[in-house]
Design a protein around this motif. Sequence first.
Motif, short mmCIF file in Angstrom:
data_model
loop_
_atom_site.label_atom_id
_atom_site.label_comp_id
_atom_site.label_asym_id
_atom_site.label_seq_id
_atom_site.Cartn_x
_atom_site.Cartn_y
_atom_site.Cartn_z
N THR A 1 -6.90 1.27 -1.79
CA THR A 1 -6.03 1.43 -0.62
C THR A 1 -6.59 0.68 0.59
O THR A 1 -5.84 0.04 1.34
CB THR A 1 -5.86 2.92 -0.28
OG1 THR A 1 -5.30 3.59 -1.41
CG2 THR A 1 -4.94 3.12 0.92
N GLU B 1 0.94 1.95 3.14
CA GLU B 1 -0.39 2.34 2.64
C GLU B 1 -0.35 3.71 1.98
O GLU B 1 -0.99 3.94 0.95
CB GLU B 1 -1.40 2.32 3.79
CG GLU B 1 -1.73 0.93 4.29
CD GLU B 1 -2.47 0.93 5.62
OE1 GLU B 1 -3.05 -0.10 5.98
OE2 GLU B 1 -2.44 1.97 6.32
N ILE C 1 -1.30 4.42 -2.12
CA ILE C 1 -2.29 5.32 -2.73
C ILE C 1 -1.60 6.33 -3.65
O ILE C 1 -2.14 6.69 -4.70
CB ILE C 1 -3.15 6.03 -1.67
CG1 ILE C 1 -4.37 6.69 -2.35
CG2 ILE C 1 -2.36 7.04 -0.86
CD1 ILE C 1 -5.40 7.24 -1.38
#
Length: 336
Positions: free
Chosen positions: A106, A320, A324
Amino acid sequence: MSSTIQTFRITAKALFPGVAVSIIVAVTAQFLAEHYATPAMLLALLLGIAVSFLGEEGRTVPGVAFSARTLLRLGVALLGVRVSMMVLAGLGLPLILLTAGGVVATIGFGLLIARFFGHGWRFALLTAGSVAICGASAAMAIAAILPRDERSEQRLIFTVMGVTVLSTVAMIAYPILARFMEFDHIQAGVFLGGTIHDVAQVVGAGFSISEETGDTATLVKLIRVSMLAPVVLVASLMIRSRLEAPSDGKQPPLLPGFVIAFIALAALNSFGLIPPALSDFLSACSRWLLLIAIAAVGMKSNLKQVLSVGGAAIALLIVETLFIAGVILTGITLLT
């Protein structure tokens, strides 16, 4: 000795008004959070912004600055008591590698795509690190080692606000998704602990499904928390390599003292040298110190400047967050 005591008294007198108002805002936020089911961190930040004049002028300024910097670092340091390598090892190597890999992937992803959203590496590291590790706490720790510029405070405030809101949304939505995908308790715990940003929201989401899911989610989340120190160290080394030199010519510390304290407490706790009662007390102290610090950070902010970060920054945080989640979901599919 007498001169030292006198200096301490003068300093304490100067800091007291600002520290006191920071504590009042934090206590108010906690009270509201308990009665209206809203994250205390987010409320502390918003209440702090509402009284931001206290951080700009008057007798409260020194104490607010002290709370936003020193109490923040102390709170992050005390997070170390939550980490126990012996307990984490019980999850098994595949899940540990999946969680740690999700953190690294990430952060790398955030650094890679930030330019497409019009942001530099500072904002990329700040947002990706907070999403990958432990939300607001990670954002504040990473901000402490980044070279400072005129927009450092605004980026930090925006990131803390953004990850807290997204974490709250995830706390509600992800348990529903876990049930829809028919995850068992272990799979659901790994998913929730590996993707939700803040510790409190992980606990809330996990135990909303079952006690076993909550326990697993908390352990997985602690793996991500334990990544804070190595991420800060690697980031410091990258900054010192002069890929981009600080504008003021001053190098940030290689490993700040509060991160060293975090590592030391994690090591002591891993070897069982911290009694459970003391560990619980220090963990509670950490939470309150971070709550006070985030209230002070809000008081030091200018809402107009924070919002000027723009829609692209919001999009970056969301992308983001989705990344993840995708990494952890793929790992669960492959491992189970």
